[in-house]
Write a protein that holds these residues in place. Structure first.
Motif, PDB file in Angstrom:
ATOM      1  N   LEU A  89       0.834  -1.203   0.000  1.00 14.50           N
ATOM      2  CA  LEU A  89       0.000   0.000   0.000  1.00 14.50           C
ATOM      3  C   LEU A  89       0.870   1.254   0.000  1.00 14.50           C
ATOM      4  CD1 LEU A  89      -2.824  -1.063   2.495  1.00 14.50           C
ATOM      5  CD2 LEU A  89      -2.770  -1.234  -0.009  1.00 14.50           C
ATOM      6  N   SER A  90       1.972   1.210   0.740  1.00 14.66           N
ATOM      7  CA  SER A  90       2.907   2.349   0.703  1.00 14.66           C
ATOM      8  C   SER A  90       3.481   2.521  -0.696  1.00 14.66           C
ATOM      9  CB  SER A  90       4.041   2.129   1.714  1.00 14.66           C
ATOM     10  OG  SER A  90       3.545   2.049   3.035  1.00 14.66           O
ATOM     11  N   GLU A  91       3.796   1.360  -1.351  1.00 21.12           N
ATOM     12  CA  GLU A  91       4.324   1.432  -2.704  1.00 21.12           C
ATOM     13  C   GLU A  91       3.311   2.035  -3.657  1.00 21.12           C
ATOM     14  OE1 GLU A  91       7.338   0.801  -3.484  1.00 21.12           O
ATOM     15  OE2 GLU A  91       8.023  -0.099  -1.601  1.00 21.12           O
ATOM     16  N   LEU A  92       2.057   1.679  -3.479  1.00 18.86           N
ATOM     17  CA  LEU A  92       1.021   2.225  -4.357  1.00 18.86           C
ATOM     18  C   LEU A  92       0.839   3.723  -4.117  1.00 18.86           C
ATOM     19  CD1 LEU A  92      -1.559  -0.696  -4.181  1.00 18.86           C
ATOM     20  CD2 LEU A  92      -0.234   0.043  -6.184  1.00 18.86           C
ATOM     21  N   VAL A  93       1.017   4.173  -2.861  1.00 19.88           N
ATOM     22  CA  VAL A  93       0.930   5.611  -2.581  1.00 19.88           C
ATOM     23  C   VAL A  93       2.046   6.337  -3.327  1.00 19.88           C
ATOM     24  CG1 VAL A  93       1.168   7.376  -0.788  1.00 19.88           C
ATOM     25  CG2 VAL A  93      -0.208   5.331  -0.345  1.00 19.88           C
ATOM     26  N   GLN A  94       3.266   5.815  -3.271  1.00 16.36           N
ATOM     27  CA  GLN A  94       4.381   6.470  -3.958  1.00 16.36           C
ATOM     28  C   GLN A  94       4.214   6.411  -5.470  1.00 16.36           C
ATOM     29  OE1 GLN A  94       8.150   6.312  -0.985  1.00 16.36           O
ATOM     30  NE2 GLN A  94       7.864   4.499  -2.228  1.00 16.36           N
ATOM     31  N   ASN A  95       3.718   5.270  -5.987  1.00 19.92           N
ATOM     32  CA  ASN A  95       3.482   5.168  -7.435  1.00 19.92           C
ATOM     33  C   ASN A  95       2.450   6.175  -7.902  1.00 19.92           C
ATOM     34  OD1 ASN A  95       5.330   3.144  -7.658  1.00 19.92           O
ATOM     35  ND2 ASN A  95       3.845   1.472  -7.781  1.00 19.92           N
ATOM     36  N   SER A  96       1.406   6.357  -7.084  1.00 23.46           N
ATOM     37  CA  SER A  96       0.375   7.318  -7.479  1.00 23.46           C
ATOM     38  C   SER A  96       0.929   8.734  -7.476  1.00 23.46           C
ATOM     39  CB  SER A  96      -0.838   7.204  -6.544  1.00 23.46           C
ATOM     40  OG  SER A  96      -0.478   7.528  -5.214  1.00 23.46           O
ATOM     41  N   ASP A  97       1.824   9.041  -6.507  1.00 27.48           N
ATOM     42  CA  ASP A  97       2.439  10.370  -6.487  1.00 27.48           C
ATOM     43  C   ASP A  97       3.339  10.549  -7.704  1.00 27.48           C
ATOM     44  OD1 ASP A  97       2.995  12.911  -4.999  1.00 27.48           O
ATOM     45  OD2 ASP A  97       5.036  12.102  -5.011  1.00 27.48           O
ATOM     46  N   ASP A  98       4.109   9.472  -8.072  1.00 28.86           N
ATOM     47  CA  ASP A  98       4.936   9.557  -9.274  1.00 28.86           C
ATOM     48  C   ASP A  98       4.083   9.762 -10.515  1.00 28.86           C
ATOM     49  OD1 ASP A  98       7.236   9.249  -7.808  1.00 28.86           O
ATOM     50  OD2 ASP A  98       7.411   7.080  -8.168  1.00 28.86           O
ATOM     51  N   ALA A  99       2.837   9.250 -10.455  1.00 33.58           N
ATOM     52  CA  ALA A  99       1.928   9.384 -11.599  1.00 33.58           C
ATOM     53  C   ALA A  99       1.196  10.715 -11.593  1.00 33.58           C
ATOM     54  CB  ALA A  99       0.924   8.234 -11.595  1.00 33.58           C
ATOM     55  N   GLY A 100       1.490  11.557 -10.591  1.00 31.61           N
ATOM     56  CA  GLY A 100       0.860  12.878 -10.549  1.00 31.61           C
ATOM     57  C   GLY A 100      -0.520  12.874  -9.956  1.00 31.61           C
ATOM     58  N   ALA A 101      -0.887  11.855  -9.197  1.00 22.39           N
ATOM     59  CA  ALA A 101      -2.226  11.766  -8.626  1.00 22.39           C
ATOM     60  C   ALA A 101      -2.391  12.774  -7.499  1.00 22.39           C
ATOM     61  CB  ALA A 101      -2.485  10.356  -8.108  1.00 22.39           C
TER      62      ALA A 101
ATOM     63  N   GLY B  60      -4.182   9.722 -11.025  1.00 23.67           N
ATOM     64  CA  GLY B  60      -3.016  10.211 -11.748  1.00 23.67           C
ATOM     65  C   GLY B  60      -3.003   9.740 -13.186  1.00 23.67           C
ATOM     66  N   ALA B  61      -1.850   9.859 -13.821  1.00 20.47           N
ATOM     67  CA  ALA B  61      -1.691   9.463 -15.219  1.00 20.47           C
ATOM     68  C   ALA B  61      -1.988   7.975 -15.385  1.00 20.47           C
ATOM     69  CB  ALA B  61      -0.281   9.782 -15.679  1.00 20.47           C
ATOM     70  N   GLY B  62      -2.622   7.611 -16.515  1.00 17.60           N
ATOM     71  CA  GLY B  62      -2.990   6.218 -16.758  1.00 17.60           C
ATOM     72  C   GLY B  62      -1.826   5.398 -17.275  1.00 17.60           C
ATOM     73  N   LEU B  63      -2.148   4.117 -17.619  1.00 16.30           N
ATOM     74  CA  LEU B  63      -1.125   3.210 -18.117  1.00 16.30           C
ATOM     75  C   LEU B  63      -0.842   3.461 -19.583  1.00 16.30           C
ATOM     76  CD1 LEU B  63      -2.166  -0.235 -16.546  1.00 16.30           C
ATOM     77  CD2 LEU B  63      -0.338   1.288 -15.826  1.00 16.30           C
ATOM     78  N   CYS B  64       0.411   3.182 -19.963  1.00 16.23           N
ATOM     79  CA  CYS B  64       0.792   3.131 -21.363  1.00 16.23           C
ATOM     80  C   CYS B  64       1.439   1.778 -21.604  1.00 16.23           C
ATOM     81  CB  CYS B  64       1.721   4.285 -21.735  1.00 16.23           C
ATOM     82  SG  CYS B  64       3.307   4.238 -20.880  1.00 16.23           S
TER      83      CYS B  64
ATOM     84  N   ASP C 258      14.601   8.428 -14.091  1.00 14.08           N
ATOM     85  CA  ASP C 258      13.808   9.582 -13.651  1.00 14.08           C
ATOM     86  C   ASP C 258      14.272   9.984 -12.255  1.00 14.08           C
ATOM     87  OD1 ASP C 258      11.985  11.497 -13.007  1.00 14.08           O
ATOM     88  OD2 ASP C 258      10.204  10.266 -13.389  1.00 14.08           O
ATOM     89  N   ALA C 259      15.090  11.050 -12.163  1.00 17.31           N
ATOM     90  CA  ALA C 259      15.662  11.445 -10.883  1.00 17.31           C
ATOM     91  C   ALA C 259      14.592  11.895  -9.897  1.00 17.31           C
ATOM     92  CB  ALA C 259      16.687  12.560 -11.095  1.00 17.31           C
ATOM     93  N   ALA C 260      13.466  12.434 -10.404  1.00 19.83           N
ATOM     94  CA  ALA C 260      12.439  12.950  -9.506  1.00 19.83           C
ATOM     95  C   ALA C 260      11.519  11.859  -8.987  1.00 19.83           C
ATOM     96  CB  ALA C 260      11.615  14.017 -10.218  1.00 19.83           C
ATOM     97  N   ALA C 261      11.400  10.740  -9.713  1.00 14.37           N
ATOM     98  CA  ALA C 261      10.501   9.675  -9.290  1.00 14.37           C
ATOM     99  C   ALA C 261      11.081   8.933  -8.096  1.00 14.37           C
ATOM    100  CB  ALA C 261      10.252   8.712 -10.436  1.00 14.37           C
TER     101      ALA C 261
ATOM    102  N   HIS D  84       2.651  15.451  -5.408  1.00 12.04           N
ATOM    103  CA  HIS D  84       1.328  15.730  -5.972  1.00 12.04           C
ATOM    104  C   HIS D  84       0.182  15.287  -5.061  1.00 12.04           C
ATOM    105  CE1 HIS D  84       3.474  16.573  -9.676  1.00 12.04           C
ATOM    106  NE2 HIS D  84       4.053  15.364  -9.610  1.00 12.04           N
ATOM    107  N   LEU D  85       0.342  14.191  -4.378  1.00 11.46           N
ATOM    108  CA  LEU D  85      -0.767  13.604  -3.627  1.00 11.46           C
ATOM    109  C   LEU D  85      -1.135  14.497  -2.443  1.00 11.46           C
ATOM    110  CD1 LEU D  85      -2.490  11.024  -3.802  1.00 11.46           C
ATOM    111  CD2 LEU D  85      -0.995  10.035  -2.047  1.00 11.46           C
ATOM    112  N   ARG D  86      -2.433  14.829  -2.358  1.00 16.36           N
ATOM    113  CA  ARG D  86      -2.910  15.708  -1.309  1.00 16.36           C
ATOM    114  C   ARG D  86      -3.946  15.053  -0.408  1.00 16.36           C
ATOM    115  NH1 ARG D  86       0.973  17.507  -2.693  1.00 16.36           N
ATOM    116  NH2 ARG D  86       1.496  19.551  -3.545  1.00 16.36           N
ATOM    117  N   ALA D  87      -4.495  13.910  -0.832  1.00 19.22           N
ATOM    118  CA  ALA D  87      -5.550  13.277  -0.033  1.00 19.22           C
ATOM    119  C   ALA D  87      -5.446  11.773  -0.159  1.00 19.22           C
ATOM    120  CB  ALA D  87      -6.928  13.749  -0.474  1.00 19.22           C
TER     121      ALA D  87
END
Length: 927
Positions: free
Chosen positions: A69-81, A99-103, A121-124, A209-212
């Motif tokens: 679940l922590s990983e999914l929180v970070q992935n969503s932030d990387d996706a701009g959610a 956040g951004a969808g799959l490609c 990706d240095a920021a991710a 990005h994640l606020r909630a």
């Protein structure tokens, strides 16, 4: 071969390759998933086994089975959610973000272990490609749904799956949903909510990005969110270079505010990230809680490790693969000073510009105990503490008052905790020799500021002033400008609580009702106990004073002081006459006296003392009387050499009873003395002004005066050590003074008895100047009848001292390393009376009158007892200076040790005594 197949094969060969195929329909997405699965199946068996082994290892990679679940929180932030929702249902768990969808390039990294597309990706946040694989702790199968992709992962296999029925709040095309099927009992609502309880709003502080974040399970929902507001931009120094720092406030759901400082720092050439690209700048963030002391943490986007400082810090630290800690890498060590620099600048900014009472932001040393482990969070704490002690302490400037100038901490004086609320700011500044006292406005209510300044003071970097101690503050008791009696009481109470009773007793720390400042000394002052009556029979003495009303207030300060005074016997009830008499006695024993008053007042005092002493038991009265006598001054009289009477003020111990106050029949000492110069007598009117025994508890006026020390017989005094060391002798550790056998004023009988006993000194011998002044005066009396009467009166007076062994007898001793006792003999004054032909100590002949005068300081009267004084025109030879008193001078063979000269002159024979001479018949007992 079409473009989609080519793109899939390219990604299978190189997951980091860039493909430009756009998948827009569910059918194309399903075909791409099948192509990926076929490619993985057709790969080498060793590669499949390696992937399967990695998946099995990911199952136990973290001790937290909900790490996914922590990983999914970070992935969503990387996706701009901006928001993430977790929903636990009976047979599965849904995790969705906006956040951004799959490609196409995202499909393989989602399901394959140790495969990531974020390395460059240095920021991710992601770098290892193992995070999502940790969901195997919950299930070996899971799905991801994001239009147009609907993929099911099972081990190293993947396949298209029909889109599920999702709740309306996460079913739109903007949502990416992960579905994790769960076996019955695998995860309960209470377990999920308990895990979420360890999170708080501040966990989101350093997500980009994640606020909630919302979790729903078992009909209960819990959420995290932050409301952000830009506050300022500052130029702050980090690593010696000014950086643009963005300052924002993040408000949590419970209203708490975090002040967040973020900067972009250029990396040093030697910085290298582990398995991750290093960008042109490195983000550094510090979040400070503005309200209350909270536990901090070290973040790598999300919190990773606790930090024992009220701060959350973030930068691109290298974590371990499980994200449960930080790697022991060189980069992490290099980033610690960067964090510390920004933290110091941020804390200084808060204290100087936002809240000067925010001392909770500054760390203190840990209590003594085991040394902390060398983990990153411990290194950070150590560095923050060092920065606080070193540069923050030296550079911090605080306002001297609201709207006033800011000055360094070294310009402030502070008092120790016990003095808080007792001293005002000017007092503190003056005692601390500083320009200002640290104002109340910059002190936190919990007093942490005091501990921090003490720690900084020990470190020594800021040259902070020492605290004003209670002992320092005691000087205010002598400051006439210090007029606040309430503060007087409080300071005295604080000094007592600090154990400074002895020092306080020597200060003028008490204030009377009339404003005087006095010391709480037993021998000087006593104060009225408010619990007693308002007046007492001995008020006329003026020894019991009223304290200021502040001492009677119902507070802990006043009670502390009055309890102490009561314990010292300085606080007495006015109606307790025995206590008041004890006070007067102590006053006299300390050499002090009652205040002078007019004649009526002093008469009333004596009557009050007589009545009070008469009410006491005799044993207690006798114990107090001498001390009271030393505190009293009486009216008396004395005669000069011409016989003229003069009024004198005299203490009882230096005065004699006149005949009018004698209770015994017959002539007494005043008759014997008559107008002898130098003797002082108490005024005869006391016979009328003092009370009769019947009105004073049986204590007559005469007995009262004797109790105070007025004498009815000649006063005997110890022989003093004189200028000639041969006459006296002492031994270390023994207070007794020895008078030599062959001293200059010795007599034949005394010497003979001491020789017979083997003694060479008498101990603590006694003499009487007044006695021999009277004897001398009787000798020159011309009226034979009067001389006889006076002689008889003197003999009657001396009956008591002659028969009292404590005054007529003294010990004899031989001095050999110590006093070796050899029995007793008569005191020197008795021997003088027995042998009238012997000289009195220090006597010299003056003129032709035959009257001998004593030299200054000799201790004698100048007149030998019973000396047969020659009439005018007669002559007498002087005594031998060695004290032999013989007709012949000392010879060389028989000079006593005390003889100071030799002579060959022969003296003429002495003439016969005058018919006017007096001879006293003294008993020979003890001789």
């Amino acid at each position: 071969m079409d473009a989609l197949t080519t793109a899939v094969r390219t990604l299978l060969e190189n997951p980091d390759a860039s493909v430009e195929v756009e998948v827009s329909t569910p059918e194309e997405a399903a075909r791409a998933v099948r192509l990926f699965d076929q490619g993985l199946r057709s790969g080498r068996g060793v590669h499949r086994r390696m992937a399967e082994g990695a998946l099995h290892g990911a199952e136990t990679l973290s001790t937290d089975r909900l790490q996914v679940l922590s990983e999914l929180v970070q992935n969503s932030d990387d996706a701009g959610a901006g928001q993430l929702r977790i929903l636990l249902r009976p047979d599965d768990m849904l995790v969705a973000h906006d956040g951004a969808g799959l490609c196409l390039a995202d499909v393989l990294p989602l399901g394959m272990p140790w495969l990531t597309g974020k390395t460059a990706d240095a920021a991710a946040t992601g770098r290892f490609g193992i995070g999502l694989s940790t969901l195997r702790a919950l299930s070996t199968v899971w799905e991801v749904h994001c239009h147009p992709f609907h993929v099911r992962f099972s081990g190293t296999e993947l396949e298209p799956t029909p889109p599920p029925k999702l709740p309306d709040e996460i079913s739109g095309p903007e949502w990416t949903a992960f579905r994790i099927p769960l076996a019955p009992g695998k995860l309960t609502a209470s377990q999920l909510l308990a895990w979420f309880d360890d999170w708080n709003d501040a966990s989101l502080l350093f997500l980009r990005h994640l606020r909630a974040l919302e979790v729903t399970a078992g009909g209960h929902s819990a959420g995290l969110s932050l409301a952000w507001a830009d506050v300022a931009r500052h130029r702050l120094v980090v690593q010696g270079i000014e950086h643009d720092v963005r300052v924002r406030h993040a408000r949590t759901t419970d209203g708490a505010v975090w002040r967040v400082y973020t900067a972009q720092v250029e990396p040093h050439p030697e910085w290298k990230r582990s398995h991750k690209a290093l960008g042109p700048v490195v983000p550094v963030g510090i979040a400070l809680p503005l309200e209350g002391e909270v536990t901090g943490s070290v973040h790598a986007s999300l919190p990773v490790a606790p930090l024992d400082v009220a701060a959350r810090v973030h930068t691109q630290f290298d974590p371990v693969a499980s994200r449960e800690g930080f790697a022991d890498s060189r980069l992490n060590a290099q980033l610690v000073p960067v964090i510390a620099d920004l933290w110091e600048a941020a804390v200084r900014d808060v204290l100087e510009k936002v809240d000067p009472t925010a001392w909770h932001l500054v760390p203190l040393p840990r209590p003594a105990g085991p040394a902390p482990a060398h983990q990153l969070q411990d290194r950070i704490r150590t560095e923050l503490l060092a920065h606080a002690r070193r540069s923050l302490a030296a550079e911090l400037a605080l306002p001297v008052a609201k709207g006033g100038p800011a000055v360094p901490l070294s310009d402030f004086a502070v008092e120790e905790a016990a003095l808080s609320g007792v001293l005002d700011d000017p007092d503190i500044a003056r005692l601390g020799e500083a320009r200002y006292a640290l104002p109340t406005a910059v002190r936190d209510s919990g007093g942490r500021w005091r501990s921090i300044l003490a720690d900084w003071r020990v470190a020594g970097a800021a040259s902070l002033r020492a605290e004003v101690r209670v002992m320092d503050a005691l000087a205010l008791f002598s400051d006439n400008a210090w007029q606040n009696v309430t503060r007087f009481v409080r300071l005295a109470a604080v000094a007592l609580e600090a154990g400074h009773e002895y020092a306080l007793a020597g200060r003028t720390c008490l204030v009377t009702a009339d404003g005087r400042r006095l010391r709480p000394q037993l021998a000087e002052n006593a104060f009225a106990d408010a619990s007693g009556g308002a007046s007492g029979p001995l008020d006329v003495l003026g020894v019991v004073l009223d304290l200021h009303p502040a001492y009677a207030e119902d507070n802990v300060w006043a009670k502390t002081v009055t309890t102490w005074l009561r314990r010292r016997d300085c606080l007495v009830r006015r109606d307790d006459t025995a206590a008041a008499l004890r006070i007067v006695s102590r006053l006299g024993q300390a050499g002090r006296r009652l205040a002078d008053g007019d004649e009526a007042t002093e008469a009333a005092r004596l009557v009050a003392l007589q009545q009070a002493l008469g009410e006491l038991p005799k044993k207690q009265r006798d114990r107090l009387g001498p001390g009271i006598g030393r505190a009293v001054v009486l009216n008396g009289f004395a005669y000069d050499k011409d016989g003229t009477e003069h009024a004198r003020r005299v203490q009882p111990g230096a005065a004699y009873l006149p005949q009018a106050l004698e209770s015994a029949d017959g002539d007494r000492f005043e008759v014997a003395a008559r107008r002898t110069p130098g003797l002082i007598w108490v005024r005869r009117s006391y016979a009328r002004s003092l009370l009769p025994a019947a009105r004073a508890g049986g204590l007559s006026g005469t007995a009262f005066l004797r109790l105070l020390g007025v004498a009815s017989v000649p006063q005997l005094t110890p022989v003093r050590e004189l200028y000639n060391p041969w006459d006296t002798k002492t031994y270390p550790g023994d207070s007794r003074l020895g008078l030599a056998r062959n001293c200059r004023w010795s007599v034949t009988g005394r010497r003979s008895e001491m020789v017979g006993k083997g003694a060479d000194h008498t101990l603590d011998d006694l003499t009487s100047d007044d006695l021999f002044a009277v004897v001398e005066n009787i000798v020159v009396e011309k009226d034979v009848d009067e001389r006889r009467r006076r002689t008889a009166a003197l003999l009657r007076t001396l009956t008591a001292p002659l028969t009292g062994t404590d005054q007529a007898v003294v010990p004899m001793a031989r001095g050999h390393y110590k006093w070796n006792l050899r029995g007793e003999t008569a005191a020197l004054w008795v021997w003088r009376l027995r042998e009238p032909s012997s000289p009195w100590p220090g006597a010299t002949t003056s003129g032709t009158s035959g009257v001998r005068r004593r030299p200054s300081g000799c201790g004698g009267s100048g007149r030998p007892p019973g000396w047969r004084t020659a009439t005018a025109g007669s002559s007498r030879r002087p005594a031998s200076p060695c004290g032999h008193g013989t007709r012949k001078p000392c010879t060389g063979r028989r000079i006593p040790a005390t003889c100071t000269r030799r002579s060959t002159r022969r003296w003429p024979p002495a003439r016969r005594s005058s018919p006017h001479s007096v001879s006293l018949a003294i008993p020979t007992s003890h001789a």
